[in-house]
Scaffold this active site. Sequence first.
Site, PDB file in Angstrom:
ATOM      1  N   CYS A   1       8.278   8.945  -5.916  1.00 19.15           N
ATOM      2  CA  CYS A   1       8.250   8.152  -7.147  1.00 19.15           C
ATOM      3  C   CYS A   1       9.210   8.779  -8.148  1.00 19.15           C
ATOM      4  O   CYS A   1       9.225  10.000  -8.322  1.00 19.15           O
ATOM      5  CB  CYS A   1       6.837   8.121  -7.716  1.00 19.15           C
ATOM      6  SG  CYS A   1       6.734   7.230  -9.289  1.00 19.15           S
TER       7      CYS A   1
ATOM      8  N   GLU B   1      -1.354  -7.100   9.592  1.00 15.32           N
ATOM      9  CA  GLU B   1      -1.513  -6.460  10.896  1.00 15.32           C
ATOM     10  C   GLU B   1      -2.367  -7.280  11.856  1.00 15.32           C
ATOM     11  O   GLU B   1      -3.007  -6.738  12.747  1.00 15.32           O
ATOM     12  CB  GLU B   1      -2.065  -5.041  10.705  1.00 15.32           C
ATOM     13  CG  GLU B   1      -1.039  -4.176   9.986  1.00 15.32           C
ATOM     14  CD  GLU B   1      -1.431  -2.726   9.796  1.00 15.32           C
ATOM     15  OE1 GLU B   1      -0.542  -1.861   9.847  1.00 15.32           O
ATOM     16  OE2 GLU B   1      -2.628  -2.462   9.573  1.00 15.32           O
TER      17      GLU B   1
ATOM     18  N   PHE C   1      -1.575  -8.985  14.269  1.00 16.35           N
ATOM     19  CA  PHE C   1      -1.151  -8.947  15.679  1.00 16.35           C
ATOM     20  C   PHE C   1      -0.992  -7.525  16.215  1.00 16.35           C
ATOM     21  O   PHE C   1      -0.389  -7.304  17.252  1.00 16.35           O
ATOM     22  CB  PHE C   1       0.146  -9.748  15.869  1.00 16.35           C
ATOM     23  CG  PHE C   1      -0.039 -11.204  15.540  1.00 16.35           C
ATOM     24  CD1 PHE C   1      -0.897 -12.000  16.301  1.00 16.35           C
ATOM     25  CD2 PHE C   1       0.606 -11.774  14.442  1.00 16.35           C
ATOM     26  CE1 PHE C   1      -1.098 -13.331  15.985  1.00 16.35           C
ATOM     27  CE2 PHE C   1       0.406 -13.112  14.121  1.00 16.35           C
ATOM     28  CZ  PHE C   1      -0.444 -13.894  14.890  1.00 16.35           C
ATOM     29  N   HIS C   2      -1.526  -6.563  15.467  1.00 15.91           N
ATOM     30  CA  HIS C   2      -1.488  -5.173  15.940  1.00 15.91           C
ATOM     31  C   HIS C   2      -2.596  -4.965  16.965  1.00 15.91           C
ATOM     32  O   HIS C   2      -3.696  -5.489  16.816  1.00 15.91           O
ATOM     33  CB  HIS C   2      -1.692  -4.234  14.744  1.00 15.91           C
ATOM     34  CG  HIS C   2      -1.464  -2.792  15.055  1.00 15.91           C
ATOM     35  ND1 HIS C   2      -2.317  -2.055  15.836  1.00 15.91           N
ATOM     36  CD2 HIS C   2      -0.462  -1.950  14.685  1.00 15.91           C
ATOM     37  CE1 HIS C   2      -1.854  -0.814  15.932  1.00 15.91           C
ATOM     38  NE2 HIS C   2      -0.725  -0.727  15.248  1.00 15.91           N
TER      39      HIS C   2
ATOM     40  N   ASN D   1      -4.482   7.751   2.935  1.00 14.64           N
ATOM     41  CA  ASN D   1      -3.916   7.357   4.224  1.00 14.64           C
ATOM     42  C   ASN D   1      -2.421   7.610   4.232  1.00 14.64           C
ATOM     43  O   ASN D   1      -1.699   7.195   3.324  1.00 14.64           O
ATOM     44  CB  ASN D   1      -4.169   5.874   4.490  1.00 14.64           C
ATOM     45  CG  ASN D   1      -3.936   5.508   5.945  1.00 14.64           C
ATOM     46  OD1 ASN D   1      -4.607   6.031   6.824  1.00 14.64           O
ATOM     47  ND2 ASN D   1      -2.969   4.651   6.198  1.00 14.64           N
ATOM     48  N   GLU D   2      -1.974   8.318   5.248  1.00 14.88           N
ATOM     49  CA  GLU D   2      -0.545   8.508   5.499  1.00 14.88           C
ATOM     50  C   GLU D   2       0.272   8.654   4.218  1.00 14.88           C
ATOM     51  O   GLU D   2       1.138   7.818   3.911  1.00 14.88           O
ATOM     52  CB  GLU D   2      -0.003   7.368   6.359  1.00 14.88           C
ATOM     53  CG  GLU D   2      -0.607   7.360   7.749  1.00 14.88           C
ATOM     54  CD  GLU D   2       0.116   6.426   8.716  1.00 14.88           C
ATOM     55  OE1 GLU D   2       0.791   5.487   8.255  1.00 14.88           O
ATOM     56  OE2 GLU D   2      -0.004   6.655   9.930  1.00 14.88           O
TER      57      GLU D   2
ATOM     58  N   ARG E   1       0.858  -1.200   0.000  1.00 12.68           N
ATOM     59  CA  ARG E   1       0.000   0.000   0.000  1.00 12.68           C
ATOM     60  C   ARG E   1       0.883   1.235   0.000  1.00 12.68           C
ATOM     61  O   ARG E   1       2.109   1.124   0.077  1.00 12.68           O
ATOM     62  CB  ARG E   1      -0.888  -0.001   1.244  1.00 12.68           C
ATOM     63  CG  ARG E   1      -0.048   0.042   2.532  1.00 12.68           C
ATOM     64  CD  ARG E   1      -0.891   0.242   3.768  1.00 12.68           C
ATOM     65  NE  ARG E   1      -0.016   0.296   4.946  1.00 12.68           N
ATOM     66  CZ  ARG E   1      -0.423   0.565   6.166  1.00 12.68           C
ATOM     67  NH1 ARG E   1      -1.703   0.788   6.409  1.00 12.68           N
ATOM     68  NH2 ARG E   1       0.426   0.609   7.172  1.00 12.68           N
TER      69      ARG E   1
ATOM     70  N   GLU F   1      -5.167   8.359  14.793  1.00 12.61           N
ATOM     71  CA  GLU F   1      -4.840   6.961  15.136  1.00 12.61           C
ATOM     72  C   GLU F   1      -3.868   6.928  16.306  1.00 12.61           C
ATOM     73  O   GLU F   1      -2.989   7.794  16.415  1.00 12.61           O
ATOM     74  CB  GLU F   1      -4.119   6.253  13.983  1.00 12.61           C
ATOM     75  CG  GLU F   1      -4.920   5.982  12.758  1.00 12.61           C
ATOM     76  CD  GLU F   1      -4.058   5.268  11.695  1.00 12.61           C
ATOM     77  OE1 GLU F   1      -3.085   4.581  12.053  1.00 12.61           O
ATOM     78  OE2 GLU F   1      -4.362   5.439  10.510  1.00 12.61           O
TER      79      GLU F   1
ATOM     80  N   CYS G   1       2.131   6.083  -7.921  1.00 20.64           N
ATOM     81  CA  CYS G   1       2.726   7.233  -8.590  1.00 20.64           C
ATOM     82  C   CYS G   1       1.698   8.358  -8.470  1.00 20.64           C
ATOM     83  O   CYS G   1       0.607   8.262  -9.039  1.00 20.64           O
ATOM     84  CB  CYS G   1       3.000   6.938 -10.060  1.00 20.64           C
ATOM     85  SG  CYS G   1       3.392   8.471 -10.929  1.00 20.64           S
TER      86      CYS G   1
ATOM     87  N   CYS H   1       9.430   7.876 -11.497  1.00 22.15           N
ATOM     88  CA  CYS H   1       9.079   7.436 -12.851  1.00 22.15           C
ATOM     89  C   CYS H   1       9.213   8.594 -13.849  1.00 22.15           C
ATOM     90  O   CYS H   1       9.443   9.741 -13.466  1.00 22.15           O
ATOM     91  CB  CYS H   1       7.655   6.891 -12.870  1.00 22.15           C
ATOM     92  SG  CYS H   1       6.393   8.162 -12.895  1.00 22.15           S
TER      93      CYS H   1
HETATM   94  C1  GLA Z   1      -0.594   3.508  10.364  1.00 25.26           C
HETATM   95  C2  GLA Z   1      -1.667   3.247   9.329  1.00 25.26           C
HETATM   96  C3  GLA Z   1      -2.644   2.213   9.756  1.00 25.26           C
HETATM   97  C4  GLA Z   1      -1.976   1.066  10.459  1.00 25.26           C
HETATM   98  C5  GLA Z   1      -1.204   1.602  11.628  1.00 25.26           C
HETATM   99  C6  GLA Z   1      -0.531   0.541  12.462  1.00 25.26           C
HETATM  100  O1  GLA Z   1      -0.864   4.548  11.186  1.00 25.26           O
HETATM  101  O2  GLA Z   1      -2.349   4.413   8.946  1.00 25.26           O
HETATM  102  O3  GLA Z   1      -3.321   1.747   8.598  1.00 25.26           O
HETATM  103  O4  GLA Z   1      -1.113   0.415   9.584  1.00 25.26           O
HETATM  104  O5  GLA Z   1      -0.195   2.449  11.140  1.00 25.26           O
HETATM  105  O6  GLA Z   1       0.129   1.087  13.552  1.00 25.26           O
HETATM  106 ZN    ZN Z   2       5.685   8.641 -10.731  1.00 24.03          ZN
END
Ligand code: GLA
Ligand code: ZN
Length: 680
Positions: free
Chosen positions: A161, A365, A367-368, A155-156, A117, A317, A121, A163
Site C-alpha cells: 500500500c 470461485e 468453478f474452482h 488469509n494469504e 479481497r 490449502e 491498508c 497511501c
Molecule cells: C488461495 C486462497 C483461497 C482460494 C484459493 C483458490 O489459496 O487462500 O481463498 O482463493 O487460493 O485456489
Molecule cells: Zn496504506
Amino acid sequence: MNEYVFGKTLNKIIHGGDYNPEQWLDWPDVLQKDIEYMKEAGINEATLGVFSWAMYEPGEGEFHLDWLAQIIDNLYKNGIHTILATPSGARPVWLDNKYPEVMRVDANGNRNRHGGRHNHCMSSEKYREKVRIIDGKLAETVGNHPGLIMWHISNEFGGECFCDKCKTKFREYLRERFHNSIDELNHEWWTTFWSARYTDFEEIDPPYNNGQTAVMGLNLEWKRFTSRNYSDFLSVEIDAIKEHSGNAKVPITTNFMGRYYGIDYRVLAKKLDAISWDSYPAFHNDHESYQDTMMTAAFDNAVMRGMKKDKPFLLMESAPGLVNWMPFNKLKRPGVHEQFAVQTIACGSDSVQYFQMRKSRGAAEQFHGAVIDHIGTNDTRVFKEVKKTGETIRKLAEVEGSLKNNEVAIIFEWDNWWAIDGAGAFGRSTKKYDSTCRDYWVKLMEFGVEADVISTSDELNDYKLIIIPMLFMLKDNIAGKLVEFVKKGGIVLITYISGYVNENCLCYQGGFPGDGLHELLGVISEEIDTLYPSDKNGIRITYKGMDTVLEVKDYAEILRVNDAQILGTYTEDFYKDTAAITCKNYGNGKAYYQAARCSADDLSDLIRILLEEAGICIKDIPAGIEYHKRIGKNATYEFYLNLSTNSIELSNIDGINLMTGEHISGSMSLGSRGYLVLKD
Ligand code: GLA
Ligand code: ZN
C-alpha cells in the site's frame, strides 16, 4: 509429539480444508449432506470463517456469531476439528464506505474502491481497530471450544500500500533503521549519484511507479518495511485473540504462499506457533515434466518447513481436482491427488488440506475444484480420490509429529532475492535466484539427500555441508560466521554472484566476495561475463580421477586465484583454461567456489564431490523415485514416490509397509504414481 503443532496430540494427520457453511445457512439439507460426505471422505478438520466478516457483522457493531458456534459444535460432534480464521482477508462494504482509509492505494497513488479481497491498508488504525473488535468477539464466543485446534490469521497476506499513512510509517521505519541520521542514509543509499540526496527523512517517498525507483537501497528497504508492516499487523490480530481467549492456549498460524515474492516470511514466522501454507502446483503444464512439477512442490515444502524445523508444518490449502485461476485450468490426472498428499506428508507436513469442501454456487470461485461439486453427489471422480486419500492419511496417523534431521542446508533469503532482481546488472531474464536454489535442492535429492532451506541468520553448525547459491547480498557478520563454520570442519559451496553488496546494496570494496569472504575462498571474482542463451562454454573438471565437462549457462566469472586449488577450468573464450571451480582447505573444513552457472543436469558431479567431502551418506535412488525420511520418537519413516510413467524396482528395502501392515524385505516394484511408506 504433535504437541509441537497443536499444543496437544491429535493422534492423526489432519485431512480437511476451507469450508464455507455461511453460504448455505438457509439450506440445512446441504449442511447435513456436507457432514455426511466429509465423514465419508475421512475429513477430520474444517477451516471456517476465512471470509465471513459480512456475515458476522452485517452492520457496524451488529454481531451475529451464533451460527458459527453451532457449526463448530456440530462438526465437533461428528469428529471434525475446527481451524478458525480471522475474517480480515475481505472487508464488508460498510467498512469501506464509512472509513475509506482502509482501502489500499496503488503504486501510482490511486486509492482502490471497494471490492475483491486482500487489499487493505495494513497501516490504517481504523482497520486495525475494527479487526481487533471482530477478532475479540470470535475469541470470546468460540476461543475455548474443545473443537478449536488452531487460529488462522487473515488469509494469504500480500501486496503493498502506497497511501500517506504507509508513507509516514515508512519514514518512521527508516529513521529507526538509519539511527535518525539522514547522512547515514545518504551514504548507505549512495544518493549523490543522479542528485538523489535527501536533506530530511520527511522528503523520502515510497518507490512510486512514477517516482524514485533508481535508488537500490530505497527499493529494498520498502520491501523490508512492507514485511515488517505485515508482521506488525499480525501482532495486532494475535494480541486480540489472546486477550479475549481466557485461558485457552490455541496455537496460531497464518497461511503463507511458498516462494511468494513480496514478503520475507521469516519476519512473520517468528510470531507464529506453526508454519502453514497453500500449495497449488501447475500440474501437467506444457513446459515441464510431472516430475519437475512435483520436485518444485517438494522444494517449496522445504522452504516453508525450514522456517520452523523443530515442528511439522501444515498444508493449509491445495486443490482437489483443479483450480480456476491459472492461465489453463487442467484437471489433476487420476492418482496425482493421492501421490501429492503423500509427498506433502513425506516433506514434513502433518496435514493435507483443501480449498475447498463444497463449491460456491456463484461468484469468483464457482468453478474452482472442491471435494463436493455442484452435482452434489459422493460418486464423482474427485470425491472418490479424496476419499481414498483420506484412507491413506488415516493409515499414516503415526507419522504425526515426526521430524527431519538433515545434514545439508541451502541458503535462500528473500531480501537477497530482491537485491539481485533490483540490481542493474547481469541478464535481465536470467537472474533466476530462487529457481537456482531449487536446482541444487533437487540435485541433492537424486542422491537421497534432503536439505533444509535456511537463512544465514540461522544456526549453521547443525550442518556438515552448506550450499550458498548467489548470495549477492552479504549481510554484516555473515562472512565471519561462515569462516567459523568452515574452520570447525564444515564444507561450503559458494557460487558466482556472491558477496557483491552489503545489506544496503553498497558494493564491497577490495574484491568480491567481500567482507573478507574471498580470504576464506582463496579467490577473488574480478569480472562477470553474462552469456546470451545461445553462448556456449564449459567447465572441465579433472579431479579425483574425473575428467568431465559441465555445461556453462548465463554467468561466468573470471577469477584471480590466490591460495585455492583449481578443480575446474573454462573450456572456451578468452578466459579459457582459467579457474572456474576452486577449493581451499581452511581450518578443519573446505571452502569451494563455483564461478559459473552450470546447467542443472550437470551439477551432479560437483554435488557428489561435496557430499563425499562432507562424509554424507549417498543413497542409491533409482531415477524417477523421490525419497524422503521422517524421524519419529520410536521409528523412522521412509517415503518412496514413483514420479515416472513406468514401474520402478526398489531394492534393499526393509520395514513395515504402513499401507498394508506387512513386513517387506528385499525388493519390490512400484507402479507409476505409486508410493511406499516404510516404517523401520
Ligand atoms: C488461495 C486462497 C483461497 C482460494 C484459493 C483458490 O489459496 O487462500 O481463498 O482463493 O487460493 O485456489
Ligand atoms: Zn496504506
